[in-house]
Design an enzyme around this catalytic site. Sequence first.
Site, PDB file in Angstrom:
ATOM      1  N   ASN A  10       2.207   0.709   1.096  1.00  0.00           N
ATOM      2  CA  ASN A  10       1.964   1.897   0.282  1.00  0.00           C
ATOM      3  C   ASN A  10       3.166   2.039  -0.656  1.00  0.00           C
ATOM      4  OD1 ASN A  10       1.653   4.458  -0.761  1.00  0.00           O
ATOM      5  ND2 ASN A  10       2.004   5.524   1.188  1.00  0.00           N
ATOM      6  N   LYS A  12       3.682   4.055  -3.015  1.00  0.00           N
ATOM      7  CA  LYS A  12       3.970   5.434  -3.448  1.00  0.00           C
ATOM      8  C   LYS A  12       4.215   5.445  -4.969  1.00  0.00           C
ATOM      9  CE  LYS A  12       5.434   6.335   1.217  1.00  0.00           C
ATOM     10  NZ  LYS A  12       6.274   7.051   2.161  1.00  0.00           N
ATOM     11  N   HIS A  95      -2.650  11.163   3.288  1.00  0.00           N
ATOM     12  CA  HIS A  95      -1.282  10.733   3.580  1.00  0.00           C
ATOM     13  C   HIS A  95      -0.411  11.972   3.783  1.00  0.00           C
ATOM     14  CE1 HIS A  95       2.769   9.219   3.042  1.00  0.00           C
ATOM     15  NE2 HIS A  95       2.286   8.060   3.466  1.00  0.00           N
ATOM     16  N   GLU A  97       2.439  12.800   2.826  1.00  0.00           N
ATOM     17  CA  GLU A  97       3.098  13.360   1.637  1.00  0.00           C
ATOM     18  C   GLU A  97       2.117  14.206   0.831  1.00  0.00           C
ATOM     19  OE1 GLU A  97       4.759   9.680   0.310  1.00  0.00           O
ATOM     20  OE2 GLU A  97       6.154   9.802   1.986  1.00  0.00           O
ATOM     21  N   GLU A 167       0.729   8.279  11.437  1.00  0.00           N
ATOM     22  CA  GLU A 167       2.043   8.327  10.789  1.00  0.00           C
ATOM     23  C   GLU A 167       2.722   9.640  11.156  1.00  0.00           C
ATOM     24  OE1 GLU A 167       2.076   5.580   7.132  1.00  0.00           O
ATOM     25  OE2 GLU A 167       1.355   7.527   6.506  1.00  0.00           O
ATOM     26  N   GLY A 173       9.869   7.636   6.007  1.00  0.00           N
ATOM     27  CA  GLY A 173      10.972   7.593   5.052  1.00  0.00           C
ATOM     28  C   GLY A 173      12.280   8.119   5.606  1.00  0.00           C
ATOM     29  N   SER A 213       8.685   4.249   8.813  1.00  0.00           N
ATOM     30  CA  SER A 213       9.907   3.443   8.906  1.00  0.00           C
ATOM     31  C   SER A 213       9.700   2.101   9.611  1.00  0.00           C
ATOM     32  CB  SER A 213      11.032   4.249   9.577  1.00  0.00           C
ATOM     33  OG  SER A 213      11.317   5.412   8.819  1.00  0.00           O
TER      34      SER A 213
HETATM   35  P1  PGA Z   1       7.929   4.543   5.249  1.00  0.00           P
HETATM   36  O1  PGA Z   1       6.557   5.199   4.741  1.00  0.00           O
HETATM   37  O2  PGA Z   1       7.594   3.167   5.757  1.00  0.00           O
HETATM   38  O3  PGA Z   1       8.832   4.530   4.054  1.00  0.00           O
HETATM   39  O4  PGA Z   1       8.432   5.415   6.364  1.00  0.00           O
HETATM   40  C1  PGA Z   1       5.369   5.006   5.445  1.00  0.00           C
HETATM   41  C2  PGA Z   1       4.228   5.721   4.738  1.00  0.00           C
HETATM   42  O5  PGA Z   1       4.474   6.803   4.200  1.00  0.00           O
HETATM   43  O6  PGA Z   1       3.091   5.220   4.667  1.00  0.00           O
END
Ligand code: PGA
Length: 254
Positions: A10, A12, A95, A97, A167, A173, A213
Amino acid sequence: MARTVLIAGNWKMNKTIAEGESFADGLKSSIGDHDCEFAVFPPFFSVPFVSARLEGAGVTVGAQDLFWEKSGAFTGEISAEMIADAGGTAVLIGHSERRHEIGETNDVVSRKLKAALDAGLVPVLCVGETLEDREAGDAEPYVRIQLESAVAGLTVHQVQRMILAYEPLWAIGTGRTASPEDADTMHRFVRKFIESRFGADLAASIRILYGGSVKPENATALLGKEDIDGALIGGASLDLDTFLGIAAAAEDPS
Ligand code: PGA
């Protein structure tokens, strides 16, 4: 039932079109070294370019979001049909976010999921609890509510076409990862939920990705767990070598 491991990136709000194309070229030339499946979710603008570069490679290219209406006066929005028209075959739905930074409710997520299914896209439905809920011991009820709301009214046939992603919000992140045991426990909970609503066969075949992560250093332990069928990777998916390193680690049984 064997579930093929899916390594999904992803991106982003990262990468220009040219950077996406160059990543796609590199990925295409490395695919033969791996047994897993790959997917990438570039920003909307890059979807047609990345999917053109990956044509015939068997890599899924999808969008990171959609709007549930097919067309009309919805300034700034993109429909499922537009994603398909641009060469996308999948889409992230809900997601964290979008849920927590942009404010998407479970109702919005459910509408988006149905729009994706109606347009023939593969939805990757993301669920995951906040840190407060985990610390209060409420992680499973939190995720159950997200799942219940999303799949309400869907048929077995529709859910068969979905991929799920767990997640935990506090792991995205942040560099913090759920322990492989905690992640696997939640994945088992999600699979049991699907079994209770849609039957054992579907529960055994649906893929549940872990996200939060993931990196080459923790991928072997996470993906070695029985109910973790792949990874949804943010930060570590931006660099091709690191992304492929996660695939290699996932394929390494040691
Ligand atoms: P990350 O993000 O691997 O940077 O923690 C995962 C995601 O948001 O899909």
